[in-house]
Design an enzyme around this catalytic site. Structure first.
Site, short mmCIF file in Angstrom:
data_model
loop_
_atom_site.label_atom_id
_atom_site.label_comp_id
_atom_site.label_asym_id
_atom_site.label_seq_id
_atom_site.Cartn_x
_atom_site.Cartn_y
_atom_site.Cartn_z
N ARG A 205 0.65 1.30 -0.37
CA ARG A 205 -0.06 0.31 0.43
C ARG A 205 0.26 0.54 1.91
O ARG A 205 1.41 0.68 2.30
CB ARG A 205 0.34 -1.10 0.02
CG ARG A 205 0.01 -2.21 1.03
CD ARG A 205 -1.48 -2.50 1.08
NE ARG A 205 -1.79 -3.43 2.15
CZ ARG A 205 -1.85 -4.76 2.03
NH1 ARG A 205 -1.60 -5.31 0.85
NH2 ARG A 205 -2.17 -5.52 3.05
N ARG A 214 -7.28 -1.54 0.86
CA ARG A 214 -5.89 -1.38 0.44
C ARG A 214 -5.83 -0.93 -1.01
O ARG A 214 -6.70 -1.29 -1.82
CB ARG A 214 -5.13 -2.69 0.61
CG ARG A 214 -5.60 -3.81 -0.29
CD ARG A 214 -5.54 -5.14 0.37
NE ARG A 214 -6.60 -5.32 1.35
CZ ARG A 214 -6.89 -6.48 1.94
NH1 ARG A 214 -6.18 -7.55 1.65
NH2 ARG A 214 -7.84 -6.58 2.80
N ASP A 217 -2.87 -5.20 -3.15
CA ASP A 217 -2.51 -6.38 -2.37
C ASP A 217 -1.97 -7.43 -3.33
O ASP A 217 -2.64 -7.81 -4.29
CB ASP A 217 -3.76 -6.91 -1.66
CG ASP A 217 -3.42 -8.01 -0.66
OD1 ASP A 217 -2.26 -8.08 -0.23
OD2 ASP A 217 -4.33 -8.78 -0.29
N ASP A 219 -0.17 -11.26 -3.36
CA ASP A 219 0.14 -12.43 -2.55
C ASP A 219 0.63 -13.57 -3.43
O ASP A 219 0.06 -13.83 -4.51
CB ASP A 219 -1.11 -12.91 -1.80
CG ASP A 219 -1.54 -11.94 -0.71
OD1 ASP A 219 -0.67 -11.50 0.06
OD2 ASP A 219 -2.74 -11.63 -0.65
#
Length: 276
Positions: A205, A214, A217, A219
């Site tokens: 990444r 990307r 990812d 989160d």
């Protein structure tokens, strides 16, 4: 994480072990006193009168004794921290533990009864969003799931469907593959963030363009009912109520989960977004 507030208590367990800052403490050893509260649901074991449906305090006492004797730490803080984690990993029915380690013979040249360190540790419920729009998108998401499952301090509970979604944020780029994961973890939010960054780094990444393409990812969307906003991490994840690629997988795996700030369920947030 919701659970019944039952607990099994162990008081005054004496363990001869070798912990301390000074060399003679780790060489000669001394007696430590352990007090533990094991938070679990005792209802099933109590109703069925079956040891297999509860946590054996005899087994826990034996484990605590052996673990503290087989390892050596300079600080009580380290001994308690590692022992708490070992307990939570060993006993699947254990949801939270409060552990106190007393040191009655601490090398303090003053009159005192005992010194101790007492901490509380538990499993935490968290939700993580996954996304990829470069290369083998499914492979990157599968790799992230595999890495999370291989971490002993994480239990993957649910994985949503993989959704094909349009890019968000105005940057021209390929479609995304998005998903959400429900997990239980012993990590703090910041520790979990570090783990996710390491997994992203393993997937090559690169953070070159904000909201840009990307490989992977990851989160943190939600962590228990925590509300945190600092320079490193914001929880709940900001603007998630306006992102269908977050709400669709969340509404699939946790439709009745309530956003701790907006006080609306994932399903309701998705319905409101789709009506805009």
């Amino acid at each position: 994480m919701a659970f019944e507030q039952d607990k099994i208590c162990i008081r005054g367990l004496r363990v001869f072990a070798h912990h301390g800052v000074y060399e003679e403490e780790t060489r000669l050893g001394q007696t430590f006193v352990v007090n533990a509260s094991l938070f679990t649901s005792t209802r099933k074991g109590g109703m069925k009168d079956c040891l297999d449906d509860t946590i054996s305090y005899a087994d826990v006492c034996q484990f605590l004794t052996e673990y503290l004797q087989q390892n050596t730490w300079k600080l009580l803080e380290a001994a308690v921290e590692h022992t708490c984690r070992a307990l939570l990993l060993r006993y699947p029915l254990l949801q939270k533990v409060e552990l106190e380690l007393e040191k009655p013979s601490a090398p303090i040249p003053l009159p005192f009864d005992s010194v101790s360190v007492c901490i509380t540790r538990s499993w935490h419920r968290a939700f993580v969003a996954m996304g990829s729009n470069m290369g083998d998108k499914k492979g990157y998401l599968d790799g992230a799931v595999k890495a999370l499952k291989e971490d002993s301090c994480i239990r993957v509970k649910q994985i949503s469907t993989y959704y094909v979604t349009e890019p968000y944020g105005g940057v021209v780029q390929d479609e995304f593959l998005n998903a959400a994961i429900e997990l239980e973890t012993l990590y703090t939010p910041d520790e979990l963030l570090d783990v996710l960054h390491d997994i992203e780094k393993a997937a090559k990444r690169e953070r070159l363009v904000h909201w840009g393409p990307r490989t992977l990812d990851l989160d943190i969307l939600l962590y228990d009912n925590l509300i945190q906003d600092d320079s490193r991490l914001t929880v709940p994840h900001p603007d998630m109520e306006n992102r269908d690629f977050v709400l669709m997988p969340m509404a699939e795996i946790a439709p009745h989960l309530v956003h701790p700030v907006l006080r609306k369920t994932m399903r309701l947030l998705l319905n409101e977004l789709q009506r805009k």
